[in-house]
Motif scaffolding. Structure first.
Motif, PDB file in Angstrom:
ATOM      1  N   GLN A  63      -0.866  -1.175  -9.299  1.00  0.00           N
ATOM      2  CA  GLN A  63      -0.632  -0.990  -7.869  1.00  0.00           C
ATOM      3  C   GLN A  63       0.496  -1.894  -7.428  1.00  0.00           C
ATOM      4  O   GLN A  63       0.913  -2.790  -8.157  1.00  0.00           O
ATOM      5  CB  GLN A  63      -1.893  -1.250  -7.059  1.00  0.00           C
ATOM      6  CG  GLN A  63      -2.399  -2.682  -7.111  1.00  0.00           C
ATOM      7  CD  GLN A  63      -3.767  -2.818  -6.479  1.00  0.00           C
ATOM      8  OE1 GLN A  63      -4.701  -2.115  -6.864  1.00  0.00           O
ATOM      9  NE2 GLN A  63      -3.888  -3.694  -5.509  1.00  0.00           N
ATOM     10  N   TYR A  64       0.986  -1.637  -6.229  1.00  0.00           N
ATOM     11  CA  TYR A  64       2.122  -2.366  -5.685  1.00  0.00           C
ATOM     12  C   TYR A  64       1.881  -3.874  -5.721  1.00  0.00           C
ATOM     13  O   TYR A  64       0.849  -4.359  -5.274  1.00  0.00           O
ATOM     14  CB  TYR A  64       2.386  -1.920  -4.252  1.00  0.00           C
ATOM     15  CG  TYR A  64       3.552  -2.610  -3.596  1.00  0.00           C
ATOM     16  CD1 TYR A  64       4.847  -2.373  -4.038  1.00  0.00           C
ATOM     17  CD2 TYR A  64       3.368  -3.497  -2.556  1.00  0.00           C
ATOM     18  CE1 TYR A  64       5.923  -2.996  -3.447  1.00  0.00           C
ATOM     19  CE2 TYR A  64       4.440  -4.125  -1.951  1.00  0.00           C
ATOM     20  CZ  TYR A  64       5.715  -3.869  -2.403  1.00  0.00           C
ATOM     21  OH  TYR A  64       6.790  -4.488  -1.824  1.00  0.00           O
ATOM     22  N   PHE A  89       6.390  -2.770 -10.501  1.00  0.00           N
ATOM     23  CA  PHE A  89       5.747  -1.873  -9.540  1.00  0.00           C
ATOM     24  C   PHE A  89       6.144  -2.320  -8.134  1.00  0.00           C
ATOM     25  O   PHE A  89       5.409  -2.995  -7.434  1.00  0.00           O
ATOM     26  CB  PHE A  89       4.226  -1.900  -9.711  1.00  0.00           C
ATOM     27  CG  PHE A  89       3.516  -0.707  -9.118  1.00  0.00           C
ATOM     28  CD1 PHE A  89       3.620  -0.403  -7.781  1.00  0.00           C
ATOM     29  CD2 PHE A  89       2.736   0.096  -9.918  1.00  0.00           C
ATOM     30  CE1 PHE A  89       2.958   0.681  -7.227  1.00  0.00           C
ATOM     31  CE2 PHE A  89       2.064   1.190  -9.394  1.00  0.00           C
ATOM     32  CZ  PHE A  89       2.174   1.490  -8.051  1.00  0.00           C
ATOM     33  N   GLY A  90       7.333  -1.927  -7.752  1.00  0.00           N
ATOM     34  CA  GLY A  90       7.878  -2.291  -6.451  1.00  0.00           C
ATOM     35  C   GLY A  90       7.781  -1.153  -5.456  1.00  0.00           C
ATOM     36  O   GLY A  90       7.047  -0.186  -5.654  1.00  0.00           O
ATOM     37  N   PRO A  91       8.547  -1.243  -4.351  1.00  0.00           N
ATOM     38  CA  PRO A  91       8.475  -0.246  -3.282  1.00  0.00           C
ATOM     39  C   PRO A  91       8.805   1.181  -3.739  1.00  0.00           C
ATOM     40  O   PRO A  91       8.165   2.134  -3.297  1.00  0.00           O
ATOM     41  CB  PRO A  91       9.501  -0.729  -2.257  1.00  0.00           C
ATOM     42  CG  PRO A  91       9.710  -2.171  -2.554  1.00  0.00           C
ATOM     43  CD  PRO A  91       9.440  -2.352  -4.011  1.00  0.00           C
ATOM     44  N   ASP A 114      -3.732   6.443  -2.306  1.00  0.00           N
ATOM     45  CA  ASP A 114      -3.895   5.014  -2.030  1.00  0.00           C
ATOM     46  C   ASP A 114      -2.853   4.149  -2.732  1.00  0.00           C
ATOM     47  O   ASP A 114      -2.841   2.932  -2.581  1.00  0.00           O
ATOM     48  CB  ASP A 114      -5.303   4.554  -2.425  1.00  0.00           C
ATOM     49  CG  ASP A 114      -5.631   4.802  -3.898  1.00  0.00           C
ATOM     50  OD1 ASP A 114      -4.734   5.247  -4.648  1.00  0.00           O
ATOM     51  OD2 ASP A 114      -6.784   4.566  -4.283  1.00  0.00           O
ATOM     52  N   GLY A 115      -1.984   4.770  -3.525  1.00  0.00           N
ATOM     53  CA  GLY A 115      -0.955   4.014  -4.231  1.00  0.00           C
ATOM     54  C   GLY A 115      -1.465   3.276  -5.459  1.00  0.00           C
ATOM     55  O   GLY A 115      -0.706   2.585  -6.123  1.00  0.00           O
ATOM     56  N   ILE A 116      -2.736   3.430  -5.766  1.00  0.00           N
ATOM     57  CA  ILE A 116      -3.327   2.763  -6.924  1.00  0.00           C
ATOM     58  C   ILE A 116      -3.350   3.746  -8.094  1.00  0.00           C
ATOM     59  O   ILE A 116      -3.820   4.877  -7.953  1.00  0.00           O
ATOM     60  CB  ILE A 116      -4.749   2.261  -6.620  1.00  0.00           C
ATOM     61  CG1 ILE A 116      -4.698   1.224  -5.505  1.00  0.00           C
ATOM     62  CG2 ILE A 116      -5.407   1.695  -7.878  1.00  0.00           C
ATOM     63  CD1 ILE A 116      -6.051   0.802  -4.979  1.00  0.00           C
TER      64      ILE A 116
END
Length: 129
Positions: A63-64, A89-91, A114-116
């Protein structure tokens, strides 16, 4: 150039998948990934079965800003997403993951957005490649 250390068990699994005809990504980086990435999966994997298809997916959750994600798995993720591979794992990676998750919500096992990158997202990414 990266060196790959491979255990006997990983070699047996790799050979079994090759015999079974499963596509595999090359271990050296910028090649087009398919279902298997020995470098990332060497950190840990589990089989996921959905709709009769079984794919080994990384156990590593990404994740971010996650300081624990290995660069190998982040690079594999970035290759699957078709974005530049930098191992961070950036923007840009976060936006690409969320976009992928949103586009694949119709496939019930791919959500949530959820970006995960856990087992569901890994499976969806790997199943489409």
């Amino acid at each position: 150039m990266r060196r790959l250390r491979v255990s006997a068990g990983l070699l047996v699994a790799t050979a079994a998948m090759a015999v079974a005809g499963a596509p595999m990504a090359h271990a050296s980086g910028n090649e087009s990934p398919q279902y298997w990435n020995p470098i990332c999966l060497a950190h840990g994997s589990q089989n996921w079965t959905v709709d009769g298809g079984t794919i080994p997916v990384p156990t590593e959750q990404l994740q971010y800003g996650n300081p624990y994600g290995t660069a190998d798995c982040v690079e594999f993720l970035q290759a699957l997403l078709g974005i530049p591979e930098d191992g961070s794992f950036g923007p840009q990676t976060n936006a690409a993951v969320r976009s992928f998750q949103q586009a694949n919500l119709v496939r019930g096992y791919c959500g949530p957005v959820d970006g995960i990158v856990g087992p569901r997202t890994w499976f969806c990414l790997m199943a489409q490649n």
